[in-house]
Design a protein around this motif. Structure first.
Motif: not given
Lengths: 195, 195
Positions: A149, A184, A187, A191, B153, B156-157, B187
């Protein structure tokens, strides 16, 4: 004997009266006259503390920020798993209850109001950009972030998600209920973290 | 002979005058009087088109939305790779040039202004929530989404990221320059797509 009121306490009372006026009438109703009335003070008494609406505006914004910072610091001292800590900190910013919804509404009203006057006013930063960087750094230091990342991009993205969700929770609160806000955010955190 | 001005054209001119007043003076300066002056009309002539400030407000917001929708539809008709298409659509919403910065500023000013009056006004939705769902569905239909993602999701994100970045690009435009806006969005899109 007259009641002795602490100077700082009085300033806070006035700023809180300003918040109530903004929540009730919007920025255009937040005149010094209306605020004095809401605070139960004469115009002259209010002017003893704040020269004009701008002084009051900057103070009231600073106070919103201070209150959120205090809540976050209290959370940070608790003993929690890193991912839970991150969620708890974010949930002190994103509005999921009456208090934080009111704070967010006042903050948005302020931001829209001072947008074209930033060069005149010493408007406080909300601190969320720096906060998002700290949260990502903390996840990284805890060894929880997935490999590969880009930390700088992750902080920028988290910053956008926090403020985007905050705005939607405020302006579309019937659709975006607290449970969906939390889902959200969880989530997103999941992630970017290892299982 | 007097110049014949199309009714719709005149309404647009007035709405655009309102935008200029908001950009210059903020919502609190957007009085019917100031808007008539900016549009070069008498108060009576303006009232022929809009009964009051609220009528004008709702029309001006609807027009901002229509213009963005038109730009997006034009992009959608171009021949592009799916990921490029998604980026191009989002960049018609997120402010990266003078025009979209102005639109976003007007939209935010409107939103803050009407927040506590939504029940009285027929405020148009900005369409971004539905749009985010369509973009995710399109990536999915193109077979580009990584496996195991939760489409609801993801929408929403993406919705939060679009509006969060839009807000930061508006309020913190010196730090968040167009190149960094694009980099962050790319990204994010890359993070949910297969290589």
């Amino acid at each position: 004997m007259p009641k002795i009121v602490n100077h700082d306490e009085r300033m806070k009372q006035i700023a809180e009266a300003m918040w109530r006026v903004i929540l009730d009438k919007g920025m255009e109703g937040a005149t010094v006259r209306n605020i004095a009335e809401e605070a139960g003070l004469s115009l002259g008494a209010l002017r003893h503390y704040f020269k004009n609406q701008d002084d009051l505006l900057v103070y009231a914004m600073t106070l919103v920020r201070e209150r959120a910072t205090e809540r976050i610091e209290a959370v940070a001292q608790q003993n929690m798993l890193p991912k839970d800590m991150i969620m708890a900190v974010i949930l002190e910013i994103v509005p999921i209850n009456e208090e934080s919804l009111a704070e967010m509404e006042v903050w948005f009203a302020f931001m829209a109001h001072v947008k074209h006057r930033k060069h005149e006013l010493d408007v406080p930063d909300d601190g969320i950009f720096v906060g998002a960087h700290k949260l990502i750094a903390y996840l990284n230091a805890s060894g929880l972030l997935k490999e590969g990342l880009d930390l700088d991009m992750e902080a920028e993205r988290l910053y956008a998600i926090i403020d985007g969700i905050a705005m939607h929770a405020l302006f579309d609160s019937e659709r975006l209920q607290p449970e969906r806000v939390k889902k959200t955010l969880r989530y997103h955190i999941n992630s970017i973290c290892v299982d």
